[in-house]
Design a protein around this motif. Structure first.
Motif, PDB file in Angstrom:
ATOM      1  N   ASP A  98       1.029  -1.835   0.139  1.00  0.00           N
ATOM      2  CA  ASP A  98       0.300  -0.196  -0.180  1.00  0.00           C
ATOM      3  C   ASP A  98       1.116   0.850   0.348  1.00  0.00           C
ATOM      4  O   ASP A  98       0.628   2.236  -0.590  1.00  0.00           O
ATOM      5  CB  ASP A  98      -0.637   0.266   0.987  1.00  0.00           C
ATOM      6  N   ILE A  99       1.371   0.828   0.989  1.00  0.00           N
ATOM      7  CA  ILE A  99       2.791   2.437   1.304  1.00  0.00           C
ATOM      8  C   ILE A  99       3.570   2.158   2.088  1.00  0.00           C
ATOM      9  O   ILE A  99       3.870   1.134   2.232  1.00  0.00           O
ATOM     10  CB  ILE A  99       2.117   3.724   2.137  1.00  0.00           C
ATOM     11  N   VAL A 100       5.384   2.940   1.058  1.00  0.00           N
ATOM     12  CA  VAL A 100       6.548   2.622   1.875  1.00  0.00           C
ATOM     13  C   VAL A 100       6.549   4.009   2.954  1.00  0.00           C
ATOM     14  O   VAL A 100       6.752   5.107   2.062  1.00  0.00           O
ATOM     15  CB  VAL A 100       7.477   2.237   0.650  1.00  0.00           C
ATOM     16  N   ASP A 101       6.381   3.947   3.646  1.00  0.00           N
ATOM     17  CA  ASP A 101       7.443   4.969   4.468  1.00  0.00           C
ATOM     18  C   ASP A 101       8.202   5.157   4.846  1.00  0.00           C
ATOM     19  O   ASP A 101       8.916   5.199   4.505  1.00  0.00           O
ATOM     20  CB  ASP A 101       6.102   5.112   5.814  1.00  0.00           C
ATOM     21  N   THR A 102       9.069   4.528   6.679  1.00  0.00           N
ATOM     22  CA  THR A 102      10.716   4.681   6.856  1.00  0.00           C
ATOM     23  C   THR A 102      11.208   3.466   5.671  1.00  0.00           C
ATOM     24  O   THR A 102      12.138   3.426   6.103  1.00  0.00           O
ATOM     25  CB  THR A 102      10.773   3.551   8.366  1.00  0.00           C
ATOM     26  N   GLY A 103       9.878   2.304   4.944  1.00  0.00           N
ATOM     27  CA  GLY A 103      11.400   1.447   4.028  1.00  0.00           C
ATOM     28  C   GLY A 103      11.768   0.021   5.057  1.00  0.00           C
ATOM     29  O   GLY A 103      11.321  -0.614   4.460  1.00  0.00           O
ATOM     30  N   ARG A 104      11.470   0.231   6.240  1.00  0.00           N
ATOM     31  CA  ARG A 104      11.599  -1.132   7.485  1.00  0.00           C
ATOM     32  C   ARG A 104      10.444  -2.269   7.534  1.00  0.00           C
ATOM     33  O   ARG A 104      11.381  -3.468   7.124  1.00  0.00           O
ATOM     34  CB  ARG A 104      11.439  -0.617   8.483  1.00  0.00           C
ATOM     35  N   THR A 105       9.772  -2.135   6.836  1.00  0.00           N
ATOM     36  CA  THR A 105       8.253  -3.340   6.736  1.00  0.00           C
ATOM     37  C   THR A 105       9.444  -4.090   4.772  1.00  0.00           C
ATOM     38  O   THR A 105       9.436  -4.685   5.327  1.00  0.00           O
ATOM     39  CB  THR A 105       7.139  -2.644   6.641  1.00  0.00           C
ATOM     40  N   LEU A 126       1.118   1.002  -4.298  1.00  0.00           N
ATOM     41  CA  LEU A 126       0.481   2.322  -4.731  1.00  0.00           C
ATOM     42  C   LEU A 126       0.830   3.745  -4.231  1.00  0.00           C
ATOM     43  O   LEU A 126       1.349   4.545  -5.299  1.00  0.00           O
ATOM     44  CB  LEU A 126      -0.669   2.368  -3.915  1.00  0.00           C
ATOM     45  N   LEU A 127       1.577   4.087  -3.070  1.00  0.00           N
ATOM     46  CA  LEU A 127       2.390   5.379  -2.175  1.00  0.00           C
ATOM     47  C   LEU A 127       3.843   5.372  -2.430  1.00  0.00           C
ATOM     48  O   LEU A 127       4.158   4.146  -1.128  1.00  0.00           O
ATOM     49  CB  LEU A 127       0.984   5.848  -1.142  1.00  0.00           C
ATOM     50  N   ASP A 128       3.878   6.033  -2.074  1.00  0.00           N
ATOM     51  CA  ASP A 128       5.836   6.710  -1.442  1.00  0.00           C
ATOM     52  C   ASP A 128       5.405   7.905  -0.849  1.00  0.00           C
ATOM     53  O   ASP A 128       5.823   8.274  -1.967  1.00  0.00           O
ATOM     54  CB  ASP A 128       6.889   6.252  -2.996  1.00  0.00           C
ATOM     55  N   LYS A 129       6.078   7.883   0.663  1.00  0.00           N
ATOM     56  CA  LYS A 129       6.495   8.718   1.262  1.00  0.00           C
ATOM     57  C   LYS A 129       8.245   8.561   1.538  1.00  0.00           C
ATOM     58  O   LYS A 129       8.463   8.616   2.609  1.00  0.00           O
ATOM     59  CB  LYS A 129       5.929   8.716   2.544  1.00  0.00           C
ATOM     60  N   PRO A 130       9.128   9.006   0.384  1.00  0.00           N
ATOM     61  CA  PRO A 130       9.932   9.318   0.572  1.00  0.00           C
ATOM     62  C   PRO A 130      10.641  10.303   1.710  1.00  0.00           C
ATOM     63  O   PRO A 130      11.800   9.838   1.998  1.00  0.00           O
ATOM     64  CB  PRO A 130      10.374   9.714  -0.862  1.00  0.00           C
ATOM     65  N   GLU A 131      10.095  11.535   2.139  1.00  0.00           N
ATOM     66  CA  GLU A 131      10.399  11.792   2.824  1.00  0.00           C
ATOM     67  C   GLU A 131      11.086  11.407   4.374  1.00  0.00           C
ATOM     68  O   GLU A 131      11.677  11.810   4.983  1.00  0.00           O
ATOM     69  CB  GLU A 131       9.673  13.510   3.192  1.00  0.00           C
ATOM     70  N   ARG A 132      10.477  10.174   4.544  1.00  0.00           N
ATOM     71  CA  ARG A 132      10.093   9.276   5.674  1.00  0.00           C
ATOM     72  C   ARG A 132      11.073   8.318   5.584  1.00  0.00           C
ATOM     73  O   ARG A 132      11.390   7.640   6.518  1.00  0.00           O
ATOM     74  CB  ARG A 132       8.525   9.090   6.121  1.00  0.00           C
ATOM     75  N   ARG A 133      11.561   8.127   4.351  1.00  0.00           N
ATOM     76  CA  ARG A 133      13.383   7.109   4.881  1.00  0.00           C
ATOM     77  C   ARG A 133      13.746   6.736   5.817  1.00  0.00           C
ATOM     78  O   ARG A 133      14.426   7.607   6.111  1.00  0.00           O
ATOM     79  CB  ARG A 133      13.339   6.836   3.480  1.00  0.00           C
ATOM     80  N   GLY A 144       2.655   4.332  -7.888  1.00  0.00           N
ATOM     81  CA  GLY A 144       0.996   4.891  -7.834  1.00  0.00           C
ATOM     82  C   GLY A 144       1.095   6.365  -7.994  1.00  0.00           C
ATOM     83  O   GLY A 144       1.944   6.932  -9.148  1.00  0.00           O
ATOM     84  N   PHE A 145       1.478   6.822  -6.390  1.00  0.00           N
ATOM     85  CA  PHE A 145       1.923   8.094  -6.436  1.00  0.00           C
ATOM     86  C   PHE A 145       2.791   8.298  -5.321  1.00  0.00           C
ATOM     87  O   PHE A 145       3.496   7.549  -4.547  1.00  0.00           O
ATOM     88  CB  PHE A 145       0.603   8.890  -5.926  1.00  0.00           C
ATOM     89  N   VAL A 146       3.633   9.522  -5.428  1.00  0.00           N
ATOM     90  CA  VAL A 146       4.883  10.096  -4.603  1.00  0.00           C
ATOM     91  C   VAL A 146       4.332  10.632  -3.967  1.00  0.00           C
ATOM     92  O   VAL A 146       3.408  11.858  -4.353  1.00  0.00           O
ATOM     93  CB  VAL A 146       6.208  10.472  -5.025  1.00  0.00           C
ATOM     94  N   ILE A 147       3.768  10.918  -2.220  1.00  0.00           N
ATOM     95  CA  ILE A 147       2.994  11.977  -2.018  1.00  0.00           C
ATOM     96  C   ILE A 147       4.180  12.702  -0.466  1.00  0.00           C
ATOM     97  O   ILE A 147       5.129  11.841  -0.368  1.00  0.00           O
ATOM     98  CB  ILE A 147       2.174  11.249  -1.319  1.00  0.00           C
ATOM     99  N   PRO A 148       3.811  13.831  -0.056  1.00  0.00           N
ATOM    100  CA  PRO A 148       4.254  14.298   1.280  1.00  0.00           C
ATOM    101  C   PRO A 148       3.998  13.641   1.879  1.00  0.00           C
ATOM    102  O   PRO A 148       2.983  12.965   2.488  1.00  0.00           O
ATOM    103  CB  PRO A 148       3.416  15.309   0.951  1.00  0.00           C
ATOM    104  N   ASP A 149       4.836  14.724   3.382  1.00  0.00           N
ATOM    105  CA  ASP A 149       4.682  13.448   5.172  1.00  0.00           C
ATOM    106  C   ASP A 149       3.167  13.824   5.034  1.00  0.00           C
ATOM    107  O   ASP A 149       3.614  14.622   5.881  1.00  0.00           O
ATOM    108  CB  ASP A 149       6.251  14.781   5.126  1.00  0.00           C
ATOM    109  N   LYS A 150       2.810  13.362   4.779  1.00  0.00           N
ATOM    110  CA  LYS A 150       1.121  13.237   5.115  1.00  0.00           C
ATOM    111  C   LYS A 150       0.626  11.783   5.976  1.00  0.00           C
ATOM    112  O   LYS A 150       0.707  10.367   5.399  1.00  0.00           O
ATOM    113  CB  LYS A 150      -0.148  13.664   4.888  1.00  0.00           C
TER     114      LYS A 150
END
Ligand code: IMP
Ligand code: MG
Length: 174
Positions: A98-105, A126-133, A144-150
């Motif tokens: 669904d989403i890659v956040d910190t990338g730990r999972t 589907l979603l990537d939050k690269p700022e949180r990596r 799918g979509f790169v999204i801001p840190d929200k």
């Protein structure tokens, strides 16, 4: 529990993007069969809609991994709650997140699946939050979509298990 929600990505935008992703994925696997490995529960909506657009030879399997406690913050502790039902040794695999956040999972998951020596292992989120990596060097093949840190909800993503059934991606307004 009711929250004010802003639409970040509409249902129509999601549908359109999934068609594009499916076209790209189908082209890359080039007629070879592959297994979609969905990560419960967040990826379910995405996985189902993506699978329906992949008019090719695929199988579906699921894993359940937990990295989030209740609320919005990751515990940093990964737990494998459910493993694959079919062995993937020698098979082509597409992880569906669904989403890659910190990338730990994802990094734990990739390590786990690589141990089983699949032929090809690719990642679709589907979603990537690269700022949180936090974990560096994770390769995502399809985004799918790169999204801001929200913190986002809907279309599979939850806030304390709620809102997974929203047909769009939204942001909770505090
Ligand atoms: P990571 O291990 O930090 O990359 O977290 C990945 C998992 O955390 C995702 O598969 C989601 O289940 C959850 N997650 C991360 N960010 C969000 C968010 O904004 N909304 C809902 N769940 C999230
Ligand atoms: Mg998840």
């Amino acid at each position: 529990m009711q929250h004010n929600i802003d639409v970040l990505i509409s249902q129509a935008e999601i549908e359109k993007r999934i068609e594009e992703l499916a076209t790209e994925i189908k082209r890359d696997f080039n007629g070879e069969s592959f297994t979609l490995v969905g990560i419960l529960k967040g990826s379910v909506m995405f996985m189902v809609d993506l699978a329906k657009k992949l008019d090719c030879d695929i199988e579906l399997d699921f894993m359940d991994i937990s990295s989030y406690g209740a609320g919005k913050e990751s515990s940093g502790v990964i737990q494998f709650l459910k493993d694959l039902e079919q062995p993937i040794t020698g098979k082509n695999v597409l992880i569906v997140e669904d989403i890659v956040d910190t990338g730990r999972t994802l990094s734990h998951l990739i390590k786990h699946l690589k141990n089983q020596e699949p032929n090809i292992l690719k990642v679709c989120t589907l979603l990537d939050k690269p700022e949180r990596r936090v974990v560096e060097g994770i390769k995502i093949d399809y985004t799918g979509f790169v999204i801001p840190d929200k913190f986002v909800i809907g279309y599979g993503l939850d806030y304390d298990q709620k809102y997974r059934n929203l047909p769009y991606i939204g942001v909770v307004i505090d």
